[in-house]
Scaffold this motif. Structure first.
Motif, PDB file in Angstrom:
ATOM      1  N   LYS A 124      25.162 -45.737  26.242  1.00 45.06           N
ATOM      2  CA  LYS A 124      25.113 -47.165  26.561  1.00 45.06           C
ATOM      3  C   LYS A 124      23.710 -47.654  26.913  1.00 45.06           C
ATOM      4  O   LYS A 124      23.295 -48.730  26.471  1.00 45.06           O
ATOM      5  CB  LYS A 124      26.099 -47.489  27.677  1.00 45.06           C
ATOM      6  CG  LYS A 124      26.309 -48.994  27.868  1.00 45.06           C
ATOM      7  CD  LYS A 124      27.468 -49.283  28.799  1.00 45.06           C
ATOM      8  CE  LYS A 124      27.678 -50.773  28.949  1.00 45.06           C
ATOM      9  NZ  LYS A 124      28.835 -51.082  29.829  1.00 45.06           N
ATOM     10  N   PRO A 125      22.907 -46.908  27.701  1.00 44.21           N
ATOM     11  CA  PRO A 125      21.536 -47.377  27.971  1.00 44.21           C
ATOM     12  C   PRO A 125      20.724 -47.579  26.698  1.00 44.21           C
ATOM     13  O   PRO A 125      19.946 -48.539  26.592  1.00 44.21           O
ATOM     14  CB  PRO A 125      20.949 -46.262  28.842  1.00 44.21           C
ATOM     15  CG  PRO A 125      22.133 -45.652  29.514  1.00 44.21           C
ATOM     16  CD  PRO A 125      23.216 -45.684  28.487  1.00 44.21           C
ATOM     17  N   TYR A 126      20.920 -46.679  25.726  1.00 44.37           N
ATOM     18  CA  TYR A 126      20.226 -46.803  24.436  1.00 44.37           C
ATOM     19  C   TYR A 126      20.672 -48.076  23.713  1.00 44.37           C
ATOM     20  O   TYR A 126      19.831 -48.832  23.191  1.00 44.37           O
ATOM     21  CB  TYR A 126      20.518 -45.569  23.593  1.00 44.37           C
ATOM     22  CG  TYR A 126      20.145 -45.683  22.134  1.00 44.37           C
ATOM     23  CD1 TYR A 126      18.825 -45.557  21.725  1.00 44.37           C
ATOM     24  CD2 TYR A 126      21.122 -45.903  21.169  1.00 44.37           C
ATOM     25  CE1 TYR A 126      18.480 -45.654  20.382  1.00 44.37           C
ATOM     26  CE2 TYR A 126      20.787 -45.999  19.826  1.00 44.37           C
ATOM     27  CZ  TYR A 126      19.475 -45.885  19.442  1.00 44.37           C
ATOM     28  OH  TYR A 126      19.139 -45.978  18.110  1.00 44.37           O
ATOM     29  N   LEU A 127      21.965 -48.339  23.704  1.00 47.32           N
ATOM     30  CA  LEU A 127      22.484 -49.521  23.013  1.00 47.32           C
ATOM     31  C   LEU A 127      22.036 -50.808  23.698  1.00 47.32           C
ATOM     32  O   LEU A 127      21.726 -51.794  23.034  1.00 47.32           O
ATOM     33  CB  LEU A 127      24.011 -49.464  22.944  1.00 47.32           C
ATOM     34  CG  LEU A 127      24.596 -48.309  22.141  1.00 47.32           C
ATOM     35  CD1 LEU A 127      26.115 -48.300  22.259  1.00 47.32           C
ATOM     36  CD2 LEU A 127      24.183 -48.401  20.677  1.00 47.32           C
ATOM     37  N   VAL A 128      22.002 -50.788  25.032  1.00 50.74           N
ATOM     38  CA  VAL A 128      21.518 -51.960  25.768  1.00 50.74           C
ATOM     39  C   VAL A 128      20.051 -52.226  25.441  1.00 50.74           C
ATOM     40  O   VAL A 128      19.632 -53.373  25.237  1.00 50.74           O
ATOM     41  CB  VAL A 128      21.719 -51.772  27.284  1.00 50.74           C
ATOM     42  CG1 VAL A 128      21.010 -52.869  28.067  1.00 50.74           C
ATOM     43  CG2 VAL A 128      23.213 -51.770  27.616  1.00 50.74           C
ATOM     44  N   ALA A 129      19.255 -51.154  25.388  1.00 50.94           N
ATOM     45  CA  ALA A 129      17.836 -51.306  25.046  1.00 50.94           C
ATOM     46  C   ALA A 129      17.675 -51.898  23.651  1.00 50.94           C
ATOM     47  O   ALA A 129      16.858 -52.800  23.430  1.00 50.94           O
ATOM     48  CB  ALA A 129      17.131 -49.958  25.146  1.00 50.94           C
ATOM     49  N   LYS A 130      18.447 -51.388  22.710  1.00 50.62           N
ATOM     50  CA  LYS A 130      18.377 -51.899  21.337  1.00 50.62           C
ATOM     51  C   LYS A 130      18.830 -53.351  21.274  1.00 50.62           C
ATOM     52  O   LYS A 130      18.226 -54.176  20.574  1.00 50.62           O
ATOM     53  CB  LYS A 130      19.236 -51.031  20.416  1.00 50.62           C
ATOM     54  CG  LYS A 130      18.635 -49.667  20.098  1.00 50.62           C
ATOM     55  CD  LYS A 130      17.365 -49.804  19.298  1.00 50.62           C
ATOM     56  CE  LYS A 130      16.845 -48.474  18.794  1.00 50.62           C
ATOM     57  NZ  LYS A 130      15.543 -48.606  18.093  1.00 50.62           N
ATOM     58  N   HIS A 131      19.908 -53.674  21.988  1.00 52.10           N
ATOM     59  CA  HIS A 131      20.408 -55.052  22.000  1.00 52.10           C
ATOM     60  C   HIS A 131      19.338 -56.009  22.528  1.00 52.10           C
ATOM     61  O   HIS A 131      19.088 -57.069  21.937  1.00 52.10           O
ATOM     62  CB  HIS A 131      21.662 -55.131  22.871  1.00 52.10           C
ATOM     63  CG  HIS A 131      22.220 -56.511  23.010  1.00 52.10           C
ATOM     64  ND1 HIS A 131      23.153 -57.036  22.129  1.00 52.10           N
ATOM     65  CD2 HIS A 131      21.962 -57.500  23.910  1.00 52.10           C
ATOM     66  CE1 HIS A 131      23.450 -58.261  22.488  1.00 52.10           C
ATOM     67  NE2 HIS A 131      22.744 -58.575  23.566  1.00 52.10           N
ATOM     68  N   ALA A 132      18.710 -55.636  23.639  1.00 52.90           N
ATOM     69  CA  ALA A 132      17.687 -56.496  24.234  1.00 52.90           C
ATOM     70  C   ALA A 132      16.489 -56.664  23.302  1.00 52.90           C
ATOM     71  O   ALA A 132      15.963 -57.774  23.139  1.00 52.90           O
ATOM     72  CB  ALA A 132      17.244 -55.920  25.573  1.00 52.90           C
ATOM     73  N   ALA A 133      16.057 -55.567  22.682  1.00 47.72           N
ATOM     74  CA  ALA A 133      14.929 -55.650  21.750  1.00 47.72           C
ATOM     75  C   ALA A 133      15.270 -56.545  20.565  1.00 47.72           C
ATOM     76  O   ALA A 133      14.441 -57.350  20.105  1.00 47.72           O
ATOM     77  CB  ALA A 133      14.548 -54.255  21.270  1.00 47.72           C
ATOM     78  N   ASP A 134      16.502 -56.427  20.061  1.00 42.93           N
ATOM     79  CA  ASP A 134      16.936 -57.276  18.946  1.00 42.93           C
ATOM     80  C   ASP A 134      16.895 -58.742  19.330  1.00 42.93           C
ATOM     81  O   ASP A 134      16.447 -59.601  18.551  1.00 42.93           O
ATOM     82  CB  ASP A 134      18.354 -56.908  18.513  1.00 42.93           C
ATOM     83  CG  ASP A 134      18.450 -55.537  17.878  1.00 42.93           C
ATOM     84  OD1 ASP A 134      17.396 -54.927  17.606  1.00 42.93           O
ATOM     85  OD2 ASP A 134      19.585 -55.071  17.660  1.00 42.93           O
ATOM     86  N   GLU A 135      17.380 -59.067  20.518  1.00 40.99           N
ATOM     87  CA  GLU A 135      17.424 -60.460  20.951  1.00 40.99           C
ATOM     88  C   GLU A 135      16.020 -61.035  21.109  1.00 40.99           C
ATOM     89  O   GLU A 135      15.768 -62.196  20.779  1.00 40.99           O
ATOM     90  CB  GLU A 135      18.199 -60.574  22.268  1.00 40.99           C
ATOM     91  CG  GLU A 135      19.685 -60.280  22.150  1.00 40.99           C
ATOM     92  CD  GLU A 135      20.374 -61.207  21.160  1.00 40.99           C
ATOM     93  OE1 GLU A 135      20.243 -62.441  21.294  1.00 40.99           O
ATOM     94  OE2 GLU A 135      21.052 -60.687  20.238  1.00 40.99           O
TER      95      GLU A 135
END
Length: 218
Positions: A124-135
């Motif tokens: 989940k931390p990895y996915l949150v990081a990716k989500h934030a970078a995408d946004e």
């Protein structure tokens, strides 16, 4: 065209490099240690020393037609590297591209980054990081394409995929080789600009699959 590749020594990056050279592009790779990437230099890749976890503005300042972000902290690292590489490295790259008028940015994200709550607690931390970078990339002024592949495999390239603005098969798989070819094709298809595209292995030739997503969301 002139491209800067962030993550050239990673598994997807190493598959992408020969494709871009074959297409006649001038390719520069950001690497922490040029001596450890001599094999890239030997095949014609220019090397720029820099670290995603620190300042690498000078590398981006050289002027490129596109920056491609395939970097990742890797499954064996801790949450600290997830923040400094997958998030902070990507955020810095976007900011540098805006500062130096680099028009195009292709980001490799992850399928479940659309909704990190769908992921297991371990990632989940990895996915949150990716989500934030995408946004942050989507909010920028760059001509972006975000590719969100499913679970990665080392299977050979088939040249066929499933692609859509949203795929709900969160357990789906795609080979790294097919992801590399998808990046290559995105750089040749302006219809993918401004799009976030989920990717899985499938039956549709990659150029057609990407074009359909671009046309469907235009």
């Amino acid at each position: 065209m002139r491209f800067l590749l962030l993550g050239a020594t990673g598994q997807i990056g190493r598959l992408l490099v020969p494709k871009l050279l074959q297409d006649g592009h001038e390719l520069t790779a950001l690497v922490r240690d040029a001596s450890a990437a001599s094999d890239l230099a030997e095949i014609g890749v220019q090397l720029a020393e820099g670290d995603l976890e620190n300042t690498f503005d000078e590398a981006v300042a050289k002027g490129y037609d596109a920056v491609i972000f395939t970097a990742g902290s890797g499954a064996s690292t801790g949450k600290d590297k997830t923040l400094t590489v997958d998030l902070w490295g990507a955020v810095q790259a976007v900011r540098y591209c805006e500062r130096h008028s680099t028009p195009r940015f292709v980001m490799i994200s992850a399928l479940k980054a659309q909704d990190p709550n769908q992921g297991k607690e371990a990632i989940k931390p990895y996915l949150v990081a990716k989500h934030a970078a995408d946004e942050i990339l989507k909010a920028s002024k760059l001509d972006y394409t975000i590719l969100r592949p499913g679970r990665l495999s080392d299977e050979p390239e088939t040249g066929t995929i499933r692609a859509a603005s949203r795929l709900d098969d969160f357990n789906g798989v795609i080979s790294r080789a097919n992801v590399a070819e998808s990046i290559r094709q995105c750089l040749n298809h302006e219809s993918t600009i401004g799009k976030t595209i989920d990717l899985l292995d499938g039956d549709t030739p990659i150029p057609q699959a990407l074009s359909r997503v671009g046309e469907a969301n235009t």
